[in-house]
Design a protein around this motif. Structure first.
Motif, PDB file in Angstrom:
ATOM      1  N   VAL A 101      42.243  41.485  48.959  1.00 50.78           N
ATOM      2  CA  VAL A 101      41.668  42.072  47.744  1.00 50.78           C
ATOM      3  C   VAL A 101      41.913  41.149  46.552  1.00 50.78           C
ATOM      4  CG1 VAL A 101      41.912  43.981  46.101  1.00 50.78           C
ATOM      5  CG2 VAL A 101      41.765  44.450  48.543  1.00 50.78           C
ATOM      6  N   ALA A 102      43.112  40.610  46.457  1.00 51.93           N
ATOM      7  CA  ALA A 102      43.433  39.703  45.344  1.00 51.93           C
ATOM      8  C   ALA A 102      42.560  38.449  45.398  1.00 51.93           C
ATOM      9  CB  ALA A 102      44.905  39.327  45.387  1.00 51.93           C
ATOM     10  N   ILE A 103      42.386  37.888  46.575  1.00 53.31           N
ATOM     11  CA  ILE A 103      41.529  36.708  46.718  1.00 53.31           C
ATOM     12  C   ILE A 103      40.089  37.052  46.375  1.00 53.31           C
ATOM     13  CG2 ILE A 103      40.556  35.080  48.400  1.00 53.31           C
ATOM     14  CD1 ILE A 103      43.329  35.093  49.761  1.00 53.31           C
ATOM     15  N   GLY A 104      39.637  38.215  46.818  1.00 51.50           N
ATOM     16  CA  GLY A 104      38.277  38.660  46.504  1.00 51.50           C
ATOM     17  C   GLY A 104      38.049  38.789  45.010  1.00 51.50           C
ATOM     18  N   PHE A 105      39.016  39.368  44.300  1.00 53.58           N
ATOM     19  CA  PHE A 105      38.893  39.491  42.848  1.00 53.58           C
ATOM     20  C   PHE A 105      38.867  38.123  42.176  1.00 53.58           C
ATOM     21  CE2 PHE A 105      40.313  44.006  43.110  1.00 53.58           C
ATOM     22  CZ  PHE A 105      39.276  44.544  42.376  1.00 53.58           C
ATOM     23  N   ALA A 106      39.701  37.222  42.663  1.00 45.89           N
ATOM     24  CA  ALA A 106      39.739  35.881  42.071  1.00 45.89           C
ATOM     25  C   ALA A 106      38.415  35.156  42.272  1.00 45.89           C
ATOM     26  CB  ALA A 106      40.889  35.072  42.679  1.00 45.89           C
ATOM     27  N   VAL A 107      37.871  35.252  43.476  1.00 41.58           N
ATOM     28  CA  VAL A 107      36.581  34.607  43.759  1.00 41.58           C
ATOM     29  C   VAL A 107      35.476  35.246  42.930  1.00 41.58           C
ATOM     30  CG1 VAL A 107      34.831  34.250  45.553  1.00 41.58           C
ATOM     31  CG2 VAL A 107      37.233  33.807  46.065  1.00 41.58           C
ATOM     32  N   ALA A 108      35.468  36.573  42.856  1.00 38.02           N
ATOM     33  CA  ALA A 108      34.448  37.266  42.067  1.00 38.02           C
ATOM     34  C   ALA A 108      34.529  36.863  40.598  1.00 38.02           C
ATOM     35  CB  ALA A 108      34.603  38.779  42.213  1.00 38.02           C
TER      36      ALA A 108
ATOM     37  N   GLU B  31      31.667  33.690  36.260  1.00 39.33           N
ATOM     38  CA  GLU B  31      31.655  32.745  35.143  1.00 39.33           C
ATOM     39  C   GLU B  31      30.379  31.904  35.103  1.00 39.33           C
ATOM     40  OE1 GLU B  31      35.255  30.522  35.625  1.00 39.33           O
ATOM     41  OE2 GLU B  31      36.481  32.071  34.687  1.00 39.33           O
ATOM     42  N   THR B  32      29.615  31.897  36.181  1.00 34.61           N
ATOM     43  CA  THR B  32      28.374  31.119  36.227  1.00 34.61           C
ATOM     44  C   THR B  32      27.194  32.015  35.858  1.00 34.61           C
ATOM     45  OG1 THR B  32      27.920  31.598  38.554  1.00 34.61           O
ATOM     46  CG2 THR B  32      29.321  29.692  38.087  1.00 34.61           C
ATOM     47  N   PRO B  33      26.107  31.450  35.323  1.00 32.88           N
ATOM     48  CA  PRO B  33      24.935  32.273  34.981  1.00 32.88           C
ATOM     49  C   PRO B  33      24.343  33.002  36.197  1.00 32.88           C
ATOM     50  CG  PRO B  33      24.757  30.114  33.943  1.00 32.88           C
ATOM     51  CD  PRO B  33      25.943  30.058  34.854  1.00 32.88           C
ATOM     52  N   LYS B  34      24.244  32.305  37.324  1.00 33.05           N
ATOM     53  CA  LYS B  34      23.707  32.968  38.526  1.00 33.05           C
ATOM     54  C   LYS B  34      24.655  34.053  39.018  1.00 33.05           C
ATOM     55  CE  LYS B  34      20.488  29.737  40.442  1.00 33.05           C
ATOM     56  NZ  LYS B  34      19.833  29.395  41.681  1.00 33.05           N
ATOM     57  N   GLY B  35      25.937  33.832  38.861  1.00 35.16           N
ATOM     58  CA  GLY B  35      26.920  34.836  39.258  1.00 35.16           C
ATOM     59  C   GLY B  35      26.809  36.093  38.422  1.00 35.16           C
ATOM     60  N   ARG B  36      26.654  35.910  37.102  1.00 34.11           N
ATOM     61  CA  ARG B  36      26.481  37.077  36.220  1.00 34.11           C
ATOM     62  C   ARG B  36      25.212  37.835  36.583  1.00 34.11           C
ATOM     63  NH1 ARG B  36      29.047  33.767  32.537  1.00 34.11           N
ATOM     64  NH2 ARG B  36      27.180  32.752  31.817  1.00 34.11           N
TER      65      ARG B  36
END
Length: 63
Positions: free
Chosen positions: A11-18, A23-28
């Motif tokens: 879960v912690a790794i998932g939150f960090a990756v998310a 932070e990227t425009p495509k990610g948002r």
């Protein structure tokens, strides 16, 4: 207990990756789309629940 620890690590790794992806425009855009779909689904479930509740109340009061 070991499985729970691995779950927490995942879960912690998932939150960090998310967070990094967000932070990227495509990610948002991706998370915005997911959020919109989740809200639409929640609203559809709520509407269905309220309609069914009204049907049941009407049937009970009609008897």
């Amino acid at each position: 207990m070991k499985s729970f620890l691995w779950l927490l690590i995942g879960v912690a790794i998932g939150f960090a990756v998310a967070h990094k992806v967000n932070e990227t425009p495509k990610g948002r855009e991706f998370f915005s789309t997911i959020d919109r779909k989740a809200r639409d689904f929640g609203e559809a479930v709520t509407d269905g629940y309220r309609q069914r509740e009204a049907e049941i109340r009407s049937a009970i009061q009609g008897d």
